[in-house]
Design a protein around this motif. Sequence first.
Motif, PDB file in Angstrom:
ATOM      1  N   LEU A 162       0.874  -1.183   0.000  1.00  0.00           N
ATOM      2  CA  LEU A 162       0.000   0.000   0.000  1.00  0.00           C
ATOM      3  C   LEU A 162       0.906   1.226   0.000  1.00  0.00           C
ATOM      4  CD1 LEU A 162      -3.098   0.513   0.067  1.00  0.00           C
ATOM      5  CD2 LEU A 162      -2.907   0.857   2.527  1.00  0.00           C
ATOM      6  N   ALA A 163       0.473   2.263  -0.715  1.00  0.00           N
ATOM      7  CA  ALA A 163       1.297   3.482  -0.767  1.00  0.00           C
ATOM      8  C   ALA A 163       0.432   4.697  -0.494  1.00  0.00           C
ATOM      9  CB  ALA A 163       1.968   3.607  -2.136  1.00  0.00           C
ATOM     10  N   GLY A 164       1.056   5.762  -0.014  1.00  0.00           N
ATOM     11  CA  GLY A 164       0.317   6.986   0.286  1.00  0.00           C
ATOM     12  C   GLY A 164       1.026   8.213  -0.255  1.00  0.00           C
ATOM     13  N   PHE A 165       0.257   9.272  -0.472  1.00  0.00           N
ATOM     14  CA  PHE A 165       0.812  10.584  -0.814  1.00  0.00           C
ATOM     15  C   PHE A 165       0.907  11.371   0.492  1.00  0.00           C
ATOM     16  CE2 PHE A 165      -0.188  15.094  -1.774  1.00  0.00           C
ATOM     17  CZ  PHE A 165       0.990  15.402  -2.443  1.00  0.00           C
ATOM     18  N   ILE A 166       2.115  11.887   0.782  1.00  0.00           N
ATOM     19  CA  ILE A 166       2.355  12.546   2.071  1.00  0.00           C
ATOM     20  C   ILE A 166       2.580  14.042   1.811  1.00  0.00           C
ATOM     21  CG2 ILE A 166       3.693  12.434   4.220  1.00  0.00           C
ATOM     22  CD1 ILE A 166       2.409   9.712   3.402  1.00  0.00           C
ATOM     23  N   PRO A 167       1.586  14.897   2.021  1.00  0.00           N
ATOM     24  CA  PRO A 167       1.726  16.319   1.699  1.00  0.00           C
ATOM     25  C   PRO A 167       2.954  16.981   2.327  1.00  0.00           C
ATOM     26  CG  PRO A 167      -0.555  15.823   2.243  1.00  0.00           C
ATOM     27  CD  PRO A 167       0.240  14.583   2.530  1.00  0.00           C
TER      28      PRO A 167
ATOM     29  N   GLY B 171      -2.753  14.285 -13.219  1.00  0.00           N
ATOM     30  CA  GLY B 171      -3.099  14.320 -14.643  1.00  0.00           C
ATOM     31  C   GLY B 171      -2.828  15.679 -15.239  1.00  0.00           C
ATOM     32  N   GLY B 172      -3.336  15.915 -16.428  1.00  0.00           N
ATOM     33  CA  GLY B 172      -3.187  17.226 -17.060  1.00  0.00           C
ATOM     34  C   GLY B 172      -2.185  17.208 -18.191  1.00  0.00           C
ATOM     35  N   TYR B 173      -1.821  18.417 -18.659  1.00  0.00           N
ATOM     36  CA  TYR B 173      -0.953  18.562 -19.836  1.00  0.00           C
ATOM     37  C   TYR B 173       0.067  19.663 -19.592  1.00  0.00           C
ATOM     38  CZ  TYR B 173      -4.486  15.835 -22.238  1.00  0.00           C
ATOM     39  OH  TYR B 173      -5.340  14.841 -22.602  1.00  0.00           O
ATOM     40  N   GLY B 174       1.141  19.617 -20.364  1.00  0.00           N
ATOM     41  CA  GLY B 174       2.090  20.728 -20.464  1.00  0.00           C
ATOM     42  C   GLY B 174       2.643  21.192 -19.135  1.00  0.00           C
ATOM     43  N   LYS B 175       2.678  22.545 -18.979  1.00  0.00           N
ATOM     44  CA  LYS B 175       3.327  23.132 -17.800  1.00  0.00           C
ATOM     45  C   LYS B 175       2.695  22.659 -16.491  1.00  0.00           C
ATOM     46  CE  LYS B 175       5.483  27.443 -19.062  1.00  0.00           C
ATOM     47  NZ  LYS B 175       5.413  28.881 -19.108  1.00  0.00           N
ATOM     48  N   ASP B 176       1.349  22.561 -16.488  1.00  0.00           N
ATOM     49  CA  ASP B 176       0.660  22.139 -15.260  1.00  0.00           C
ATOM     50  C   ASP B 176       1.110  20.743 -14.848  1.00  0.00           C
ATOM     51  OD1 ASP B 176      -0.682  24.447 -15.243  1.00  0.00           O
ATOM     52  OD2 ASP B 176      -2.613  23.632 -15.943  1.00  0.00           O
ATOM     53  N   LEU B 177       1.229  19.888 -15.850  1.00  0.00           N
ATOM     54  CA  LEU B 177       1.624  18.504 -15.562  1.00  0.00           C
ATOM     55  C   LEU B 177       3.050  18.475 -14.996  1.00  0.00           C
ATOM     56  CD1 LEU B 177       1.003  15.477 -15.675  1.00  0.00           C
ATOM     57  CD2 LEU B 177       1.857  15.460 -18.008  1.00  0.00           C
ATOM     58  N   LYS B 178       3.946  19.251 -15.634  1.00  0.00           N
ATOM     59  CA  LYS B 178       5.346  19.279 -15.153  1.00  0.00           C
ATOM     60  C   LYS B 178       5.401  19.817 -13.725  1.00  0.00           C
ATOM     61  CE  LYS B 178       7.781  19.820 -19.512  1.00  0.00           C
ATOM     62  NZ  LYS B 178       8.596  20.720 -20.319  1.00  0.00           N
ATOM     63  N   ALA B 179       4.600  20.864 -13.466  1.00  0.00           N
ATOM     64  CA  ALA B 179       4.585  21.445 -12.113  1.00  0.00           C
ATOM     65  C   ALA B 179       4.098  20.400 -11.106  1.00  0.00           C
ATOM     66  CB  ALA B 179       3.690  22.681 -12.087  1.00  0.00           C
ATOM     67  N   LEU B 180       3.135  19.592 -11.516  1.00  0.00           N
ATOM     68  CA  LEU B 180       2.597  18.580 -10.613  1.00  0.00           C
ATOM     69  C   LEU B 180       3.637  17.483 -10.317  1.00  0.00           C
ATOM     70  CD1 LEU B 180      -0.178  18.019  -9.220  1.00  0.00           C
ATOM     71  CD2 LEU B 180      -0.488  16.280 -10.962  1.00  0.00           C
ATOM     72  N   TYR B 181       4.390  17.126 -11.357  1.00  0.00           N
ATOM     73  CA  TYR B 181       5.467  16.153 -11.138  1.00  0.00           C
ATOM     74  C   TYR B 181       6.438  16.691 -10.088  1.00  0.00           C
ATOM     75  CZ  TYR B 181       4.511  12.963 -15.075  1.00  0.00           C
ATOM     76  OH  TYR B 181       3.970  12.027 -15.910  1.00  0.00           O
ATOM     77  N   ARG B 182       6.810  17.975 -10.236  1.00  0.00           N
ATOM     78  CA  ARG B 182       7.800  18.555  -9.307  1.00  0.00           C
ATOM     79  C   ARG B 182       7.221  18.644  -7.899  1.00  0.00           C
ATOM     80  NH1 ARG B 182       9.168  21.932 -14.015  1.00  0.00           N
ATOM     81  NH2 ARG B 182      11.019  20.929 -14.860  1.00  0.00           N
ATOM     82  N   HIS B 183       5.930  18.991  -7.828  1.00  0.00           N
ATOM     83  CA  HIS B 183       5.261  19.133  -6.536  1.00  0.00           C
ATOM     84  C   HIS B 183       5.223  17.786  -5.788  1.00  0.00           C
ATOM     85  CE1 HIS B 183       2.143  20.146  -3.633  1.00  0.00           C
ATOM     86  NE2 HIS B 183       1.339  19.209  -4.125  1.00  0.00           N
ATOM     87  N   THR B 184       4.914  16.727  -6.527  1.00  0.00           N
ATOM     88  CA  THR B 184       4.685  15.433  -5.861  1.00  0.00           C
ATOM     89  C   THR B 184       5.938  14.551  -5.782  1.00  0.00           C
ATOM     90  OG1 THR B 184       3.865  14.651  -7.970  1.00  0.00           O
ATOM     91  CG2 THR B 184       2.223  15.217  -6.357  1.00  0.00           C
ATOM     92  N   TYR B 185       6.990  14.890  -6.557  1.00  0.00           N
ATOM     93  CA  TYR B 185       8.146  13.990  -6.620  1.00  0.00           C
ATOM     94  C   TYR B 185       8.773  13.806  -5.245  1.00  0.00           C
ATOM     95  CZ  TYR B 185      11.863  11.295  -8.515  1.00  0.00           C
ATOM     96  OH  TYR B 185      12.693  10.246  -8.787  1.00  0.00           O
ATOM     97  N   GLY B 186       8.875  12.554  -4.810  1.00  0.00           N
ATOM     98  CA  GLY B 186       9.464  12.272  -3.494  1.00  0.00           C
ATOM     99  C   GLY B 186       8.451  12.293  -2.365  1.00  0.00           C
ATOM    100  N   ALA B 187       7.166  12.542  -2.686  1.00  0.00           N
ATOM    101  CA  ALA B 187       6.145  12.628  -1.626  1.00  0.00           C
ATOM    102  C   ALA B 187       5.316  11.341  -1.529  1.00  0.00           C
ATOM    103  CB  ALA B 187       5.239  13.829  -1.864  1.00  0.00           C
ATOM    104  N   MET B 188       5.761  10.301  -2.201  1.00  0.00           N
ATOM    105  CA  MET B 188       5.063   9.020  -2.110  1.00  0.00           C
ATOM    106  C   MET B 188       5.858   8.097  -1.173  1.00  0.00           C
ATOM    107  SD  MET B 188       5.135   5.690  -3.489  1.00  0.00           S
ATOM    108  CE  MET B 188       5.614   5.522  -5.185  1.00  0.00           C
ATOM    109  N   VAL B 189       5.166   7.448  -0.261  1.00  0.00           N
ATOM    110  CA  VAL B 189       5.808   6.464   0.605  1.00  0.00           C
ATOM    111  C   VAL B 189       4.995   5.173   0.531  1.00  0.00           C
ATOM    112  CG1 VAL B 189       6.415   5.868   2.987  1.00  0.00           C
ATOM    113  CG2 VAL B 189       6.753   8.197   2.184  1.00  0.00           C
TER     114      VAL B 189
END
Length: 542
Positions: free
Chosen positions: A306-311, A372-390
Amino acid sequence: MAAYALTQAGANVVLIEAGPLWYATENSKMLMWPYQSPRRGASTKDHGFGEFDAAIGGFSIEGEPYTRAPGTRFDWFRSRMLGGRTNHWGRISLRFGPHDFRRKSLDGLGDDWPIRYEDVKPYYDKVDRLIGLFGSKENLPNEPDGLFQPPPRPRCYELVVKQAADKLNITCIPSRLSIITKPTNGRPACHYCGQCYRGCLTNSNFSSPSVLIKPALATGKLTILANAMAREVTVDAKGLATGVSYIDKATGEDRRIPARIVVVAASALESARLLLNSKSALFPNGLANSSGVLGKYITDTTGSDLAGFIPRLADGLPHNEDGVGGMHLYMPWWLDNKKLDFPRGYHIEVWGGRGVPSYGFGGGIQSYPGGGGYGKDLKALYRHTYGAMVGFSGRGEMIPNDDSYCEIDPDTVDRWGIPVLRFHWKWSEHEIKQVKHMQDTFEALILQMGGTLLWKKGAPENDYGIAPGGRIIHELGATRMGADPKKSVLNAHCQAWDVKNLFVADGGPFVSQADKNPTWTILALSLRTSEYIADQMKQGAL
Ligand SMILES: Cc1cc2nc3c(=O)[nH]c(=O)nc-3n(C[C@H](O)[C@H](O)[C@H](O)COP(=O)(O)OP(=O)(O)OC[C@H]3O[C@@H](n4cnc5c(N)ncnc54)[C@H](O)[C@@H]3O)c2cc1C
Ligand code: SF4
């Protein structure tokens, strides 16, 4: 290990290997960047864990099928390379504890081993010194400490896990991996590139070709026959093993190598297949099978994730979090079964962090809040969430049962005409209840960290997400040892009761699974068996 220990003792050894030669120190893709491949590291047919992974083999191999009885789900991972799965394993190197060898005496289920922890301890110590591992002294009741090198410090997300585990009273300690953090026997310490699954160019983690086979070759007493598929152990009129017949895969020719002693170590189930296929007038049900137990009581580790997103970990400062190729922390079994509705236990493996980005993203960006999403928003989301999954993986003990076994399928052969295995498999209520407990614990940990689940936790309709048999790749049993020749294939030295010059040196002799990964015990038992063989040879008994 058997080739290493026997050559050290002065024996001439021929190692028959179904796959090609492969040495991490020469063939590893440790330094490849994902962008150097158009696939970005995505898995291929032969490299199921990623294209740079040091694996040749997988759950299906062309021309080498296995079958399942109707209604059975069992998946069998097979390696076809020198050193087998030790080239790309997780290197979690745990000793079985004193209770693990005598579970039947303690809770009435399964069987006791014919040996005790004290019989194996000297060999664990030798393996620790020879190969090396890190860990920490903890004095926990059934988690024996080894001769550890210093462990690496926890990474940022691992500290968050540790906080949550402490709050929930779950024991959380440094992991125990066979990666050296101090120079050992001519091998340099790990430089923390985090790529152990690819094999280590500097030989700082354990894989048998670089750590054991090379020193064995250096004695001048080891001959390796690569790309040679063993078909049968041959016997003489007295019922003693006389050697091994094999197929030279390059030419397809049948050949035979004579031997005074045969040690079978083709992985637990493949060794059972070889012996079941070694039929003769003296051994019509397969070699060393007068008990009828050959192929029976196979087990795998129970598993669920099981995995979680940790804000708290989102928008993390980019920093190097590589470390060793594996977790720096883990949670050994910490509870008392008297207060639970299932026997035995499990340990928890931890994953997450900011490793080298590669193909795929933490189970898919679409499963993250706002994903989800496209373009800049998607890239921003990757950066926001990267490393926040445990994530958490439970790995627990299955109890051997009468319904889980392998046998020869009378209707199917592989590409060389060798009959294949057919599997029967059943989880019992014990394992299903244990996995439910895993899922509840993972959820509690994720919530304690302030996170949300990235996917639905297991429920009754999917048996709480228990992985199919074989999927955790810790298959054991099938040539079990015992005190009674009527109920076991091998004696306490992993020597066949029926054929005194035949031994098994893989996971086949195991009588129970334990809540530990098995390979450190396979190595210790193999060393113990090899020293016994050398001793018996010197005494003229073999
Ligand atoms: C991804 C992954 C992660 C793992 N992580 C861990 C972990 O963290 N901790 C742990 O304890 N265990 C782990 N394991 C399990 C571990 O790898 C095995 O327990 C261990 O490798 C078993 O050793 P073995 O020698 O019995 O079998 P294998 O490693 O499978 O080796 C068998 C060898 O026999 C050869 N062979 C097979 N059939 C024949 C034949 N007919 N003729 C000739 N040669 C043959 C194969 O080519 C291979 O070289 C992991 C496994 C995988 C795949
Ligand atoms: S993390 Fe260490 S042991 Fe693993 S591949 Fe890198 S240097 Fe080798």
